[in-house]
Scaffold this active site. Sequence first.
Site, PDB file in Angstrom:
ATOM      1  N   HIS A  61     -57.274   8.703 -42.475  1.00  0.00           N
ATOM      2  CA  HIS A  61     -58.707   8.379 -43.163  1.00  0.00           C
ATOM      3  C   HIS A  61     -58.396   7.704 -44.635  1.00  0.00           C
ATOM      4  O   HIS A  61     -59.049   7.125 -45.227  1.00  0.00           O
ATOM      5  CB  HIS A  61     -59.802   9.516 -43.179  1.00  0.00           C
ATOM      6  CG  HIS A  61     -61.143   9.017 -43.315  1.00  0.00           C
ATOM      7  ND1 HIS A  61     -61.424   7.800 -43.859  1.00  0.00           N
ATOM      8  CD2 HIS A  61     -62.285   9.533 -42.649  1.00  0.00           C
ATOM      9  CE1 HIS A  61     -62.884   7.867 -43.843  1.00  0.00           C
ATOM     10  NE2 HIS A  61     -63.254   8.757 -43.096  1.00  0.00           N
ATOM     11  N   SER A  62     -57.353   8.060 -44.959  1.00  0.00           N
ATOM     12  CA  SER A  62     -56.642   7.334 -46.310  1.00  0.00           C
ATOM     13  C   SER A  62     -56.333   6.020 -46.221  1.00  0.00           C
ATOM     14  O   SER A  62     -56.453   5.127 -47.217  1.00  0.00           O
ATOM     15  CB  SER A  62     -55.366   8.143 -46.932  1.00  0.00           C
ATOM     16  OG  SER A  62     -54.410   8.210 -46.239  1.00  0.00           O
TER      17      SER A  62
END
Length: 477
Positions: A150-151
Amino acid sequence: MVTPTTKGTPVPIPLDPTSTAFLVAENRTMPMHVAALQIFRTPPEAGEDYVRSVYEQMIGVEEIEPLFLRRPHRSPRTAGQWTWVPDDQFDIEYHVRHNALPRPGRIRELLELCSRLQGQRLSRERPLWEAHVIEGLPDDQWALYIKMHHSLVDGVAAVRLLRTMLTDDPDRRDVPVLWAKRDPEQAATRRPSGGAGIGSQALRAARSLTADAVGMPAALSRTLLGSLRNETSAVALNAPRTMFNTSITGSRRFAAQGWSMQRLRGVATATRTTLNDVVLAMCSGAVRDYLLDHDALPDRTLVSMVPVSLHAGGDEASSSGGNSVGSVMVQLGTHLADPADRLDAVHRSMQEGKQTLGTMTPTQILAMSAIGLAPAVINPALRVHELVRPPFNLIISNVPGPKQKQYHNGAELVGLYPLSIPLQGMALNITCASYGGDDGEMDFGLTGCRRAVPSLQRLLTGLDEELTRLEEVAGTR
């Protein structure tokens, strides 16, 4: 196969604050990657070795898109800050893998494999993504499971990336995989156009930041005041404690199913609500039934965190990655016995939330959303998530997908099921993606902690039963 990626000393790229938060929050019990399960039907001319040929084509990419070469890095030279650097030892065969299901090769075995993959953290020593080509399904089908940290991308950006390897032309055979480097001219067409120079853009950005800073206290005041009044905003102060709001493990369970878009739109049209309202109402009824079965339904309504994409139009996210997501805390009406009342409660709550966000700039929305989400990170870090009231009860996302039937080099896409992230103290995440427009489906993906949400697949039955109830009260059944 090792693919060379860079020459000379790489220049670190700082992570934005949201992406850094996803990286810092990750631990053994909370892998922070999003994923998608795509199910394809092989083209008519396919031979017995078709899936193997798909895998070989996917690892035979000559140049990799820079986004898929990034790995996280920090050191004294970066002052301890997380940055992206190119991986100079990139190995395509590590990231793209070939799997086969055990017999009898049902959807059950596929979901069990995806559950295991979803529970395994991505290695920070390598670029934060994996793709698994999966064969052994019945009816000439095969699957592709892709997960990305998700980064690296948010959910909307991930769906846009997936669309780069799809086409609505069933005869086209030259569609590249999403990690293949794009033609520079094609990439340029995906960027927003405009005649202003860099100086003008910088001036507009400075003015925007100044306006955001001036308006931030008022935005915070409105947000907190609305929360105290139990109105829908980016912060919730009245979420009850439920069985979902407990400590989780790193083990995952994944369940998936699709429902006809015509059925959902029929309810939305007849009740003068939105498609997203119907999705949330389906989740409300399913969660209510599940908690009743476990004798664990609170007297107050559950509150869901609903992500709101702030991406501008176009496919800029496809090449740049990053995160641009706000959130609104929606009251699901789970304390109401009548499905019509639950739908009305969801509709009113979403209307309030939209009105609240409509008074803010994107930067202010991000700031207010960060305040609302902060307890979901801080409370587990302080190990008080089982002692204090949760900031919300679960996460429900609705991501728009392709509106036309899609193909990858002749293979028809028949299902697109998202997998997302249960948080410590938030054991259930429901994410759905539309596919095929009005004649297609809304595909639901339910991801939960295997221990905290037992028999998670029963929620699929609840979703189906709630849609039937909504059709009955709407008069569309």
